[in-house]
Design an enzyme around this catalytic site. Structure first.
Site, PDB file in Angstrom:
ATOM      1  N   LYS A   1      15.221  -5.013 -22.827  1.00 58.09           N
ATOM      2  CA  LYS A   1      14.988  -4.725 -24.304  1.00 58.09           C
ATOM      3  C   LYS A   1      13.920  -6.498 -24.628  1.00 58.09           C
ATOM      4  O   LYS A   1      13.506  -6.363 -25.392  1.00 58.09           O
ATOM      5  CB  LYS A   1      16.428  -4.594 -25.268  1.00 58.09           C
ATOM      6  CG  LYS A   1      16.811  -3.303 -24.740  1.00 58.09           C
ATOM      7  CD  LYS A   1      16.362  -2.680 -25.741  1.00 58.09           C
ATOM      8  CE  LYS A   1      16.446  -2.387 -26.832  1.00 58.09           C
ATOM      9  NZ  LYS A   1      14.736  -0.643 -27.194  1.00 58.09           N
TER      10      LYS A   1
ATOM     11  N   THR B   1      17.886  -5.193 -30.329  1.00 57.14           N
ATOM     12  CA  THR B   1      19.585  -4.989 -30.636  1.00 57.14           C
ATOM     13  C   THR B   1      18.947  -7.141 -30.920  1.00 57.14           C
ATOM     14  O   THR B   1      18.358  -7.981 -29.979  1.00 57.14           O
ATOM     15  CB  THR B   1      20.002  -4.479 -28.741  1.00 57.14           C
ATOM     16  OG1 THR B   1      21.166  -5.120 -29.194  1.00 57.14           O
ATOM     17  CG2 THR B   1      19.164  -5.184 -27.644  1.00 57.14           C
ATOM     18  N   ASP B   2      20.289  -7.076 -30.698  1.00 60.25           N
ATOM     19  CA  ASP B   2      20.778  -8.533 -30.980  1.00 60.25           C
ATOM     20  C   ASP B   2      21.428  -9.140 -29.480  1.00 60.25           C
ATOM     21  O   ASP B   2      21.327 -10.223 -29.363  1.00 60.25           O
ATOM     22  CB  ASP B   2      22.329  -8.444 -31.525  1.00 60.25           C
ATOM     23  CG  ASP B   2      23.228  -7.522 -31.724  1.00 60.25           C
ATOM     24  OD1 ASP B   2      23.463  -6.827 -30.578  1.00 60.25           O
ATOM     25  OD2 ASP B   2      24.471  -7.968 -31.743  1.00 60.25           O
ATOM     26  N   GLU B   3      21.219  -8.187 -28.519  1.00 62.24           N
ATOM     27  CA  GLU B   3      22.225  -8.433 -27.149  1.00 62.24           C
ATOM     28  C   GLU B   3      20.670  -9.431 -26.599  1.00 62.24           C
ATOM     29  O   GLU B   3      20.828 -10.149 -25.395  1.00 62.24           O
ATOM     30  CB  GLU B   3      22.409  -7.206 -26.348  1.00 62.24           C
ATOM     31  CG  GLU B   3      23.607  -6.415 -27.082  1.00 62.24           C
ATOM     32  CD  GLU B   3      23.993  -5.946 -25.799  1.00 62.24           C
ATOM     33  OE1 GLU B   3      23.359  -5.941 -24.560  1.00 62.24           O
ATOM     34  OE2 GLU B   3      24.733  -4.795 -26.584  1.00 62.24           O
TER      35      GLU B   3
ATOM     36  N   TYR C   1      20.094  -4.098 -19.446  1.00 63.43           N
ATOM     37  CA  TYR C   1      20.131  -3.328 -19.813  1.00 63.43           C
ATOM     38  C   TYR C   1      19.160  -4.624 -21.860  1.00 63.43           C
ATOM     39  O   TYR C   1      18.061  -4.445 -22.140  1.00 63.43           O
ATOM     40  CB  TYR C   1      20.944  -2.630 -21.068  1.00 63.43           C
ATOM     41  CG  TYR C   1      21.285  -2.601 -22.816  1.00 63.43           C
ATOM     42  CD1 TYR C   1      19.694  -1.733 -22.974  1.00 63.43           C
ATOM     43  CD2 TYR C   1      21.254  -3.186 -23.426  1.00 63.43           C
ATOM     44  CE1 TYR C   1      19.432  -1.912 -24.661  1.00 63.43           C
ATOM     45  CE2 TYR C   1      21.363  -2.685 -25.371  1.00 63.43           C
ATOM     46  CZ  TYR C   1      20.572  -1.606 -25.396  1.00 63.43           C
ATOM     47  OH  TYR C   1      19.954  -1.638 -26.501  1.00 63.43           O
TER      48      TYR C   1
HETATM   49  P1  NAD Z   1      20.589   6.364 -27.266  1.00 61.94           P
HETATM   50  O1  NAD Z   1      20.951   6.364 -25.789  1.00 61.94           O
HETATM   51  O2  NAD Z   1      21.558   6.972 -27.954  1.00 61.94           O
HETATM   52  O3  NAD Z   1      19.162   7.497 -27.459  1.00 61.94           O
HETATM   53  C1  NAD Z   1      18.340   6.794 -26.562  1.00 61.94           C
HETATM   54  C2  NAD Z   1      17.592   8.255 -26.495  1.00 61.94           C
HETATM   55  O4  NAD Z   1      15.858   8.183 -25.892  1.00 61.94           O
HETATM   56  C3  NAD Z   1      17.673   9.493 -25.907  1.00 61.94           C
HETATM   57  O5  NAD Z   1      17.430  10.698 -27.146  1.00 61.94           O
HETATM   58  C4  NAD Z   1      16.278   9.373 -25.033  1.00 61.94           C
HETATM   59  O6  NAD Z   1      16.498  10.907 -24.637  1.00 61.94           O
HETATM   60  C5  NAD Z   1      15.967   9.085 -24.591  1.00 61.94           C
HETATM   61  N1  NAD Z   1      14.880   8.105 -24.046  1.00 61.94           N
HETATM   62  C6  NAD Z   1      14.927   7.777 -23.284  1.00 61.94           C
HETATM   63  N2  NAD Z   1      14.318   7.470 -22.349  1.00 61.94           N
HETATM   64  C7  NAD Z   1      12.927   8.013 -22.681  1.00 61.94           C
HETATM   65  C8  NAD Z   1      11.523   7.976 -21.981  1.00 61.94           C
HETATM   66  N3  NAD Z   1      11.369   7.119 -21.106  1.00 61.94           N
HETATM   67  N4  NAD Z   1      11.254   8.464 -23.130  1.00 61.94           N
HETATM   68  C9  NAD Z   1      11.400   8.841 -23.988  1.00 61.94           C
HETATM   69  N5  NAD Z   1      12.592   9.205 -24.363  1.00 61.94           N
HETATM   70  C10 NAD Z   1      13.666   8.503 -23.694  1.00 61.94           C
HETATM   71  O7  NAD Z   1      20.404   5.124 -28.024  1.00 61.94           O
HETATM   72  P2  NAD Z   1      20.181   4.715 -29.563  1.00 61.94           P
HETATM   73  O8  NAD Z   1      21.813   3.250 -29.440  1.00 61.94           O
HETATM   74  O9  NAD Z   1      19.812   5.403 -29.738  1.00 61.94           O
HETATM   75  O10 NAD Z   1      19.003   3.392 -29.317  1.00 61.94           O
HETATM   76  C11 NAD Z   1      17.922   3.718 -29.975  1.00 61.94           C
HETATM   77  C12 NAD Z   1      17.041   2.567 -29.814  1.00 61.94           C
HETATM   78  O11 NAD Z   1      18.135   1.032 -31.142  1.00 61.94           O
HETATM   79  C13 NAD Z   1      17.426   2.081 -28.208  1.00 61.94           C
HETATM   80  O12 NAD Z   1      16.488   1.078 -28.407  1.00 61.94           O
HETATM   81  C14 NAD Z   1      18.178   0.776 -28.812  1.00 61.94           C
HETATM   82  O13 NAD Z   1      17.573  -0.458 -27.839  1.00 61.94           O
HETATM   83  C15 NAD Z   1      18.413   0.613 -29.608  1.00 61.94           C
HETATM   84  N6  NAD Z   1      19.581  -0.513 -30.312  1.00 61.94           N
HETATM   85  C16 NAD Z   1      20.610   0.514 -30.364  1.00 61.94           C
HETATM   86  C17 NAD Z   1      21.992  -0.474 -30.653  1.00 61.94           C
HETATM   87  C18 NAD Z   1      23.255   0.766 -30.406  1.00 61.94           C
HETATM   88  O14 NAD Z   1      23.772   0.002 -31.236  1.00 61.94           O
HETATM   89  N7  NAD Z   1      23.563   1.778 -30.379  1.00 61.94           N
HETATM   90  C19 NAD Z   1      21.957  -1.481 -31.659  1.00 61.94           C
HETATM   91  C20 NAD Z   1      21.174  -2.235 -31.597  1.00 61.94           C
HETATM   92  C21 NAD Z   1      19.667  -1.488 -31.090  1.00 61.94           C
HETATM   93  O1  TDX Z   2      35.915   2.347 -23.392  1.00 57.21           O
HETATM   94  C1  TDX Z   2      34.903   1.046 -23.727  1.00 57.21           C
HETATM   95  N1  TDX Z   2      36.389   0.228 -24.544  1.00 57.21           N
HETATM   96  C2  TDX Z   2      35.887  -1.078 -24.581  1.00 57.21           C
HETATM   97  O2  TDX Z   2      36.579  -2.112 -24.457  1.00 57.21           O
HETATM   98  C3  TDX Z   2      33.658   0.790 -23.718  1.00 57.21           C
HETATM   99  C4  TDX Z   2      32.618   1.565 -23.438  1.00 57.21           C
HETATM  100  C5  TDX Z   2      33.689   0.009 -24.285  1.00 57.21           C
HETATM  101  N2  TDX Z   2      34.825  -1.256 -24.464  1.00 57.21           N
HETATM  102  C6  TDX Z   2      33.949  -2.456 -24.851  1.00 57.21           C
HETATM  103  C7  TDX Z   2      32.967  -3.303 -24.887  1.00 57.21           C
HETATM  104  C8  TDX Z   2      31.736  -3.842 -25.791  1.00 57.21           C
HETATM  105  O3  TDX Z   2      32.654  -5.318 -25.933  1.00 57.21           O
HETATM  106  O4  TDX Z   2      33.328  -2.742 -26.995  1.00 57.21           O
HETATM  107  C9  TDX Z   2      32.026  -3.408 -27.023  1.00 57.21           C
HETATM  108  C10 TDX Z   2      31.192  -2.028 -27.556  1.00 57.21           C
HETATM  109  O5  TDX Z   2      30.652  -1.519 -25.877  1.00 57.21           O
HETATM  110  P1  TDX Z   2      29.763  -0.320 -26.179  1.00 57.21           P
HETATM  111  O6  TDX Z   2      29.649   0.645 -27.405  1.00 57.21           O
HETATM  112  O7  TDX Z   2      29.823   0.143 -24.964  1.00 57.21           O
HETATM  113  O8  TDX Z   2      28.263  -1.250 -26.884  1.00 57.21           O
HETATM  114  P2  TDX Z   2      27.541  -2.923 -25.777  1.00 57.21           P
HETATM  115  O9  TDX Z   2      27.695  -3.221 -24.672  1.00 57.21           O
HETATM  116  O10 TDX Z   2      28.305  -4.241 -27.340  1.00 57.21           O
HETATM  117  O11 TDX Z   2      26.002  -2.168 -26.729  1.00 57.21           O
HETATM  118  C11 TDX Z   2      25.375  -1.679 -27.696  1.00 57.21           C
HETATM  119  O12 TDX Z   2      25.129  -2.347 -28.563  1.00 57.21           O
HETATM  120  C12 TDX Z   2      24.196  -3.283 -29.521  1.00 57.21           C
HETATM  121  C13 TDX Z   2      24.482  -0.494 -27.624  1.00 57.21           C
HETATM  122  O13 TDX Z   2      25.370   0.354 -26.708  1.00 57.21           O
HETATM  123  C14 TDX Z   2      23.509  -0.898 -27.551  1.00 57.21           C
HETATM  124  O14 TDX Z   2      22.344   0.205 -27.341  1.00 57.21           O
HETATM  125  C15 TDX Z   2      23.222  -2.270 -28.542  1.00 57.21           C
HETATM  126  O15 TDX Z   2      22.118  -2.559 -27.923  1.00 57.21           O
END
Ligand code: NAD
Ligand code: TDX
Length: 333
Positions: A150, A119-121, A146
């Site tokens: 990561k 992730t970018d975070e 988190y």
């Molecule tokens: P998500 O939370 O929707 O899915 C995570 C999945 O991993 C779930 O199905 C969960 O059951 C599984 N999991 C959790 N712990 C586990 C374990 N110990 N063993 C096996 N499975 C397990 O997350 P997502 O948003 O799909 O993110 C997927 C990946 O992408 C993560 O590594 C996250 O850091 C990365 N990522 C997410 C975003 C975003 O915006 N969502 C952006 C950049 C990177």
């Molecule tokens: O109800 C809300 N209102 C609100 O203003 C929620 C849930 C979030 N927010 C804000 C917080 C953040 O600035 O919106 C932005 C996005 O929030 P999230 O969806 O929780 O995402 P963020 O914390 O930015 O992280 C996401 O992007 C990077 C993913 O959850 C991570 O897994 C990924 O690594």
């Protein structure tokens, strides 16, 4: 191909994308089915192409066996929600760090190619008026439990590449949106609030900027890295949406759904201000470009499709909604 976390949001979209566009692969998904994983995310996929193993990436004997039987591992599994990491960091330390370590040791033993999804975070945040973007060489400065876990997982992958010569690549992507995203996250939370007759909830002033990308654009980038990426390298993935703040996103959702207003709620402690990704390396070396790039926000088409998906799939999210909102209410959000 072994896909960890393939029953989660991005992983399930990745498995679907793989079957649709790269039919040569057969896929094994390993997923613990935490609250964020959902077997229904893989419903309807052909059983001769996708097999499912319910298991934990921290389970070393299981991961050893699954990795040994694979040519390639794409590692999505993680605890992924910042707000949850503020309530209880331990599952983040365990899955994101110990789980990634367990996979690294298995790919090292069996000499199997790994792609690590991050992730970018990990880079921390930028000031709102800082014109810089994160690149592959930006120093790590994570802010939340988190993002710190990561970052830890990325450091382990980089160390295993350098010290043990494992065949691995890493990608760091910005905020994803699209179908199958858990309703705890910003965009689906607001869509399902409106569909439930609840007011959308904006943290604080909403001036924070997330560099939103459609999940399909993320996944085309991961496939390009698998096909053409250089081993040992990191690639930044981002769709140049770093001019859109949370307030604009919530207002666009309201506009697209005919919703009158939203409310400001308690801000997230330690809330990162701005993320911005420079994906020049991915674009120039591998020829990647995002498909969802329309007009002012770059999100209108992707958001409209996403809203339609949540409208059409109420069965998928309805049972989780009350519990998620009770959790947020406890935090004043
Ligand atoms: P998500 O939370 O929707 O899915 C995570 C999945 O991993 C779930 O199905 C969960 O059951 C599984 N999991 C959790 N712990 C586990 C374990 N110990 N063993 C096996 N499975 C397990 O997350 P997502 O948003 O799909 O993110 C997927 C990946 O992408 C993560 O590594 C996250 O850091 C990365 N990522 C997410 C975003 C975003 O915006 N969502 C952006 C950049 C990177
Ligand atoms: O109800 C809300 N209102 C609100 O203003 C929620 C849930 C979030 N927010 C804000 C917080 C953040 O600035 O919106 C932005 C996005 O929030 P999230 O969806 O929780 O995402 P963020 O914390 O930015 O992280 C996401 O992007 C990077 C993913 O959850 C991570 O897994 C990924 O690594």
């Amino acid at each position: 191909m072994l896909v960890t976390g393939g029953a989660g949001f991005i992983g399930a979209n990745f498995v679907r994308h793989t079957l649709a566009h790269h039919p040569g692969y057969s896929v094994t998904v390993v997923d613990k089915l935490t609250y964020a994983g959902n077997r229904a995310n893989l419903a309807g996929l052909p059983e001769d192409k996708v097999s499912f193993v319910e298991g934990d990436i921290c389970d070393a004997p299981l991961m050893d066996q699954l990795v040994r039987d694979s040519d390639l591992v794409v590692h999505f599994a993680a605890e992924s929600h910042n707000d949850n990491s503020l309530d209880d960091p331990w599952p983040f330390v365990n899955t994101n760090i110990v789980g990634t370590y367990t996979i690294l040791e298995a790919v090292r033993r069996h000499d199997v190619r790994l792609h690590h999804v991050s992730t970018d975070e990990v880079f921390g945040d930028l000031a709102l008026d800082d014109p810089h973007r994160f690149t592959e060489t930006t120093a790590y400065a994570p802010s939340s439990p988190y993002s710190a876990t990561k970052a830890g997982s990325d450091h382990l992958v980089r160390a295993w590449i350098r010290s043990f010569g494992i065949k691995a690549t890493v990608s760091n992507c910005s905020n994803n949106y699209g179908p199958y995203q858990h309703i705890e996250k910003f965009i689906p939370r607001q869509i399902t609030n409106i569909l439930s007759g609840l007011t959308p909830k904006l943290y604080g002033t909403g001036e924070q900027v997330r560099d939103w990308i459609h999940v399909d654009d993320h996944n085309t980038a991961v496939h390009l890295i698998l096909d053409k990426g250089r081993l040992g390298e990191t690639y930044i993935i981002g769709a140049d949406n770093d001019h859109v703040n949370n307030k604009q996103v919530i207002e666009l959702i309201c506009e697209l759904m005919g919703q009158d207003g939203y409310e400001h709620v308690a801000d997230r402690p330690g809330h990162d201000l701005r993320y911005a990704m420079d994906s020049t390396k991915l674009r120039e070396e591998l020829g990647w470009a995002p498909q969802y790039t329309d007009n002012d926000t770059g999100m209108r088409e992707g958001l409209s499709q996403t809203i339609e998906w949540y409208r059409d799939n109420e069965d998928w999210w309805r049972t989780a909604k009350d519990g998620v909102e009770k959790q947020y209410a406890k935090r004043g959000q």
